[in-house]
Write an enzyme that holds these catalytic residues in place. Structure first.
Site, PDB file in Angstrom:
ATOM      1  N   LYS A   1     101.950   6.520  35.212  1.00  0.00           N
ATOM      2  CA  LYS A   1     102.128   7.229  33.589  1.00  0.00           C
ATOM      3  C   LYS A   1     103.236   8.461  33.743  1.00  0.00           C
ATOM      4  O   LYS A   1     102.833   9.016  34.875  1.00  0.00           O
ATOM      5  CB  LYS A   1     100.708   7.700  33.278  1.00  0.00           C
ATOM      6  CG  LYS A   1      99.693   6.557  33.007  1.00  0.00           C
ATOM      7  CD  LYS A   1      98.345   7.231  32.960  1.00  0.00           C
ATOM      8  CE  LYS A   1      97.382   6.045  33.082  1.00  0.00           C
ATOM      9  NZ  LYS A   1      97.046   5.984  34.458  1.00  0.00           N
TER      10      LYS A   1
ATOM     11  N   HIS B   1     101.287   9.233  29.068  1.00  0.00           N
ATOM     12  CA  HIS B   1      99.912   9.524  29.294  1.00  0.00           C
ATOM     13  C   HIS B   1      99.208  10.151  28.310  1.00  0.00           C
ATOM     14  O   HIS B   1      98.169   9.853  27.956  1.00  0.00           O
ATOM     15  CB  HIS B   1      99.958  10.647  30.856  1.00  0.00           C
ATOM     16  CG  HIS B   1      98.467  10.748  31.307  1.00  0.00           C
ATOM     17  ND1 HIS B   1      98.566  10.653  32.796  1.00  0.00           N
ATOM     18  CD2 HIS B   1      97.402  10.340  30.867  1.00  0.00           C
ATOM     19  CE1 HIS B   1      97.361  10.928  33.064  1.00  0.00           C
ATOM     20  NE2 HIS B   1      96.812  10.495  32.180  1.00  0.00           N
TER      21      HIS B   1
ATOM     22  N   TYR C   1      97.973  12.465  38.709  1.00  0.00           N
ATOM     23  CA  TYR C   1      96.697  12.454  39.403  1.00  0.00           C
ATOM     24  C   TYR C   1      97.096  13.280  40.983  1.00  0.00           C
ATOM     25  O   TYR C   1      95.862  13.488  41.697  1.00  0.00           O
ATOM     26  CB  TYR C   1      96.313  11.081  39.785  1.00  0.00           C
ATOM     27  CG  TYR C   1      95.615  10.365  38.377  1.00  0.00           C
ATOM     28  CD1 TYR C   1      95.576  11.171  37.482  1.00  0.00           C
ATOM     29  CD2 TYR C   1      95.525   8.912  38.717  1.00  0.00           C
ATOM     30  CE1 TYR C   1      95.166  10.426  36.124  1.00  0.00           C
ATOM     31  CE2 TYR C   1      95.388   8.251  37.405  1.00  0.00           C
ATOM     32  CZ  TYR C   1      95.173   8.815  36.199  1.00  0.00           C
ATOM     33  OH  TYR C   1      94.705   7.974  35.297  1.00  0.00           O
TER      34      TYR C   1
ATOM     35  N   ASP D   1      96.027   1.211  38.812  1.00  0.00           N
ATOM     36  CA  ASP D   1      96.191   2.067  37.957  1.00  0.00           C
ATOM     37  C   ASP D   1      96.628   3.499  38.508  1.00  0.00           C
ATOM     38  O   ASP D   1      95.648   4.110  39.255  1.00  0.00           O
ATOM     39  CB  ASP D   1      95.103   2.199  37.026  1.00  0.00           C
ATOM     40  CG  ASP D   1      95.729   3.073  35.898  1.00  0.00           C
ATOM     41  OD1 ASP D   1      96.479   3.102  35.130  1.00  0.00           O
ATOM     42  OD2 ASP D   1      94.668   4.316  35.826  1.00  0.00           O
TER      43      ASP D   1
END
Length: 310
Positions: free
Chosen positions: A79, A110, A50, A45
């Protein structure tokens, strides 16, 4: 035996356990991804937000080069970030380039909010007072047709959402052509989010749980029913918490960069009905007392329609 995968509403199989990469520090992600994939994990994931997808990509490359796994054996989920919700494919292309792959198996919205795409930062634009630069006249349902269009590009195999409450999911379902395959939400016994889970189950939307241990420090490790079940079954509290999701029919994301813990997290067991009844009673008790605990709630200053705001 605990389930190892679940069939999605698009006909694809999604692994029951995945490696989470949120908050993994620079220099650690590549090794974690490579090790996990070479030791049984089939799901990774990720997210543009990030900031570590290039490292994830290096880990993927390393794992593929080892010969232990092939791209078609791995389920990659990422996402679109909130500053890209008006230009979804642009964000996807950035993720694909960073990850070093031609397609992802699942692409998610997201958060159902739009931060200023022309703001002072690519990911976290702010106003002069320091608050998030949110475009509040934008409706989250406007992003979904862009997601649906991606299915014809070959760049995604499935589409879904993340952090969607019952309210937001109902709004999306009222006008969508393609029902989301996935809703990724914070989920654990102290935040069962049963009304969202029930809606997803009713509409064939697969739930993916993040922060399954209750966030940093793993506060749920000391919760009485979890400790009792762990002692009875001869496993760790982490194993109980991760297995709880699979027993609910939910995919669970376990984040770690430590080889021993990555390996231990893969030891999912089949919980007994009595165990699940005990965990449900714990959640029901917290609900009745108004003591549900949400650990992930970003400072957007937006009401996402979650019944618990803690």
């Amino acid at each position: 035996m605990a389930a190892t995968s679940f069939k999605l509403n698009n006909g694809k199989e999604m692994p029951a356990l995945g490696l989470g990469t949120w908050q993994s520090k620079p220099g650690e992600v590549q090794t974690a991804v490579s090790y996990a994939l070479q030791n049984g994990y089939k799901l990774v994931d990720c997210a543009y937000c990030y900031g570590n997808e290039a490292e994830v990509g290096q880990g993927l490359k390393e794992a593929f080069a080892s010969g232990a796994v092939k791209r078609e054996d791995i389920f990659i989920m990422t996402k679109v970030w909130a500053t890209y919700n008006t230009r979804v494919e642009e964000c996807l292309d950035k993720s694909l380039k960073a990850l070093g792959v031609d397609y992802v198996d699942m692409y998610l919205i997201h958060w159902p909010v739009l931060m200023n795409p022309n703001g002072n930062d690519d990911k976290f634009p702010t106003l002069p007072d320091g608050s998030r630069d949110i475009l509040r006249d934008w409706n989250h349902t406007e992003a979904w047709p862009q997601m649906e269009a991606l299915l014809d590009t070959g760049k995604v195999r499935g589409i879904g959402v993340s952090n969607y409450s019952k309210k937001y999911l109902e709004q999306l379902l009222a006008g969508c052509k393609v029902v989301p395959a996935v809703n990724q939400i914070e989920n654990h016994p102290s935040l069962p989010q049963q009304e969202i889970v029930d809606l997803c189950n009713a509409r064939g939307i697969h739930v993916v749980a993040y922060s399954p241990l209750g966030s940093t420090g793993s506060p749920l490790f000391t919760a009485e029913p979890i400790v009792q079940i762990a002692e009875k079954r001869g496993v760790s509290p982490a194993t109980v918490l991760l297995s709880y999701h699979v027993a609910r029919g939910t995919t669970v994301l376990a984040k770690s960069v430590t080889p021993d813990r990555i390996k231990a997290n893969a030891e999912i067991i089949k919980l007994e009905d009595e165990d699940m009844k005990q965990l449900r009673a714990y959640s029901d008790d917290l609900t009745a007392k108004g003591e549900l605990k949400r650990y992930v709630y970003p400072p957007f200053g937006v009401d996402f329609g979650f019944p618990d705001k803690s």
